[in-house]
Design an enzyme around this catalytic site. Structure first.
Site, PDB file in Angstrom:
ATOM      1  N   TRP A 154       0.837  -1.211   0.000  1.00 52.77           N
ATOM      2  CA  TRP A 154       0.000   0.000   0.000  1.00 52.77           C
ATOM      3  C   TRP A 154       0.866   1.254   0.000  1.00 52.77           C
ATOM      4  O   TRP A 154       0.527   2.262  -0.629  1.00 52.77           O
ATOM      5  CB  TRP A 154      -0.910  -0.003   1.223  1.00 52.77           C
ATOM      6  CG  TRP A 154      -1.778   1.228   1.332  1.00 52.77           C
ATOM      7  CD1 TRP A 154      -3.012   1.424   0.786  1.00 52.77           C
ATOM      8  CD2 TRP A 154      -1.486   2.430   2.052  1.00 52.77           C
ATOM      9  NE1 TRP A 154      -3.491   2.669   1.112  1.00 52.77           N
ATOM     10  CE2 TRP A 154      -2.575   3.313   1.886  1.00 52.77           C
ATOM     11  CE3 TRP A 154      -0.391   2.868   2.816  1.00 52.77           C
ATOM     12  CZ2 TRP A 154      -2.610   4.583   2.461  1.00 52.77           C
ATOM     13  CZ3 TRP A 154      -0.430   4.135   3.386  1.00 52.77           C
ATOM     14  CH2 TRP A 154      -1.532   4.963   3.204  1.00 52.77           C
ATOM     15  N   HIS A 155       2.002   1.189   0.673  1.00 51.33           N
ATOM     16  CA  HIS A 155       2.849   2.372   0.801  1.00 51.33           C
ATOM     17  C   HIS A 155       3.592   2.716  -0.484  1.00 51.33           C
ATOM     18  O   HIS A 155       4.006   3.869  -0.654  1.00 51.33           O
ATOM     19  CB  HIS A 155       3.855   2.187   1.938  1.00 51.33           C
ATOM     20  CG  HIS A 155       3.268   2.428   3.290  1.00 51.33           C
ATOM     21  ND1 HIS A 155       2.594   1.451   3.999  1.00 51.33           N
ATOM     22  CD2 HIS A 155       3.231   3.536   4.075  1.00 51.33           C
ATOM     23  CE1 HIS A 155       2.188   1.951   5.154  1.00 51.33           C
ATOM     24  NE2 HIS A 155       2.552   3.207   5.220  1.00 51.33           N
ATOM     25  N   GLY A 156       3.784   1.771  -1.365  1.00 49.63           N
ATOM     26  CA  GLY A 156       4.492   2.113  -2.586  1.00 49.63           C
ATOM     27  C   GLY A 156       4.695   0.922  -3.495  1.00 49.63           C
ATOM     28  O   GLY A 156       4.726  -0.227  -3.048  1.00 49.63           O
ATOM     29  N   PHE A 213       2.583   8.354  -1.175  1.00 41.18           N
ATOM     30  CA  PHE A 213       2.161   6.990  -0.863  1.00 41.18           C
ATOM     31  C   PHE A 213       0.683   6.793  -1.156  1.00 41.18           C
ATOM     32  O   PHE A 213       0.216   5.700  -1.229  1.00 41.18           O
ATOM     33  CB  PHE A 213       2.459   6.643   0.602  1.00 41.18           C
ATOM     34  CG  PHE A 213       3.918   6.781   0.964  1.00 41.18           C
ATOM     35  CD1 PHE A 213       4.885   6.339   0.080  1.00 41.18           C
ATOM     36  CD2 PHE A 213       4.298   7.365   2.139  1.00 41.18           C
ATOM     37  CE1 PHE A 213       6.234   6.472   0.409  1.00 41.18           C
ATOM     38  CE2 PHE A 213       5.631   7.496   2.476  1.00 41.18           C
ATOM     39  CZ  PHE A 213       6.607   7.047   1.603  1.00 41.18           C
TER      40      PHE A 213
END
Length: 475
Positions: free
Chosen positions: A326-328, A475
């Site tokens: 999810w963050h990247g 993000f």
């Protein structure tokens, strides 16, 4: 438009607050909705149409889910459509270039190569897409579960999705937590003052701490292995550890503060995570709205801890792999999620009990070691750069290692020390002591004076540096 930009601080925000205060109660939501769409369009241009289209889609599907639910019909197909729509948006804008590039690197082919180049060059990642898609999924699921009321109007739901304080970097707000506040809220002097103070604290975190220590972090992480010494590597990682905390918690404080000034109470997102005595506790204190979202909409539907010890560990690992992703769109983020998932599994099978028996400093040391090792993956541009930093942290000194003073000036050094202190609950402890002392009007007067002084110092700091976006914008 950044919260720390003069345009926002001295034009947009005062104008919106003034219009909201003087608007008749029936017009307050339309005023906020219009302001939120202007705010998003200011930075994202035509992508505001994507936000509007997504909002309209979810409102229509939400009404359909409510009708089917109330008639006793299955809502699974409608829920699946919502999830596919939102994950499709995320994949198209956030992950498609990375996936195509990975496929091209492993399997070759002109078609994959051209598709990867086109996607990388053409697709822009809309601000906040990771946040407003998760809010939309939670909205549909909560409707199906009867955990949230149906929106009273499309405008009310549109305000929930696009509310500008938390639109681009959270907190991730559940509709059930905001529905009544959207419908009816009161703005009074006490709540407005509380919100203004919270906003100023967040702004100071960003400008005076995060943006200052960012100079050290950026400088150290840009070095090659030949220039790194162990001391320099650890200071660089410490700087990034403080930067990401004060940057992101500063944004959350500002969002919560603006919400209070508008009569809304948004959920807390940080509770001094760097004093946690385990990674389990860390995730109860760090980005609380995200960790609780994954708990309620991924971990528990998987079966949570109700299907045996082994399945529980598997569920934890999978959730944190998804959290990393999810963050990247990069393998370093997946590895970061895997590290935290592995730490949670290790704590679940016995280490957590040992940490509970030991004095608190031992638990904090364990947590911060793992967190800082994880931030290396989070910050580094590749696995190779991560390995270089890990080698230096482990004691490998480069042949041309730079002296520490070359990358840490006195102002940055002071903010590193101050940041470590402020990352602890020392300020809330002092405030509680003053409240318990019953000093009458001295405390509120002193708090107001301190807030004004902090704002003035922050504005001076803002004038002396370039504007930097919040880290979680990407993000």
């Amino acid at each position: 438009m950044l919260f720390s930009q003069p345009t926002f601080l001295f034009a947009f925000l005062p104008l919106v607050l003034a219009l909201h205060l003087v608007a008749p109660r029936p017009l307050r939501n339309p005023v906020l909705l219009a302001a939120s769409l202007v705010f998003y369009a200011w930075g994202e241009g035509a992508f505001v149409l994507l936000l509007v289209a997504s909002t309209a889609f979810h409102h229509v599907l939400g009404r359909s889910i409510v009708r089917a639910r109330d008639d006793g019909r299955s809502v699974r197909g409608r829920l699946a459509l919502v999830v596919l729509f939102d994950l499709g948006l995320l994949f198209t804008f956030k992950y498609a270039p990375w996936v195509l590039a990975e496929l091209h690197a492993r399997f070759g082919g002109d078609l994959l190569g051209r598709a990867s180049d086109w996607a990388s060059a053409s697709l822009h990642l809309p601000l906040g897409i990771s946040f407003f898609t998760f809010q939309a999924i939670s909205f549909a699921v909560d409707l199906a579960r009867r955990d949230a009321p149906a929106p009273r109007s499309a405008a009310d739901f549109g305000l929930y999705v696009s509310l500008f304080p938390q639109l681009v970097a959270g907190p991730i707000v559940r509709y059930r937590d905001l529905a009544e506040q959207i419908f009816e809220r009161t703005v009074d002097a006490a709540r407005f003052a509380e919100g203004a103070r919270r906003f100023v604290i967040g702004l100071a975190k960003k400008v005076l701490v995060a943006d200052v220590v960012a100079g050290t972090a950026d400088s150290v992480f840009a070095l090659g292995p030949e220039a790194l010494s162990p001391a320099l590597a650890w200071v660089g990682v410490l700087a990034y550890t403080l930067q990401i905390y004060f940057d992101f918690s500063g944004y959350s404080d500002m969002a919560i503060g603006i919400g209070l000034m508008l009569g809304m109470r948004l959920p807390e997102n940080f509770l001094h995570p760097y004093v946690s005595r385990s990674i389990t506790e860390f995730w109860r204190r760090w980005h609380i709205s995200l960790s609780s979202w994954f708990r309620d909409y991924v971990y528990i539907p998987m079966g949570g801890n109700q299907r045996g010890a082994l399945r529980t560990l598997v569920h934890l690992g999978l959730v944190f792999l998804l959290c990393g992703l999810w963050h990247g769109a990069a393998w370093t983020f997946v590895a970061w999620g895997a590290l935290h998932g592995a730490a949670l599994v290790v704590e679940r099978i016995g280490v957590g009990r040992v940490l509970g028996w030991l004095p608190r400093p031992f638990g904090i040391a364990w947590t911060m070691l793992l967190v800082m090792l994880g931030w290396v993956l989070f910050r580094a541009e590749s696995f190779d750069r991560s390995v270089e930093m890990y080698r230096a942290m482990a004691g490998a000194t480069g042949a041309l290692a730079h002296p520490l003073a070359l990358h840490v000036d006195p102002r940055e050094a002071a903010m590193l020390v101050l940041g470590v202190l402020l990352a602890t609950p020392i300020v809330p402890a002092v405030e509680r002591t003053l409240d318990d002392a019953d000093l009458g009007p001295i405390v509120p007067a002193g708090s107001a004076a301190w807030t004004v002084a902090l704002l003035l110092v922050t504005i001076v700091g803002l004038a002396g540096q370039s504007h930097s976006p919040f880290l979680y914008f990407r993000f």
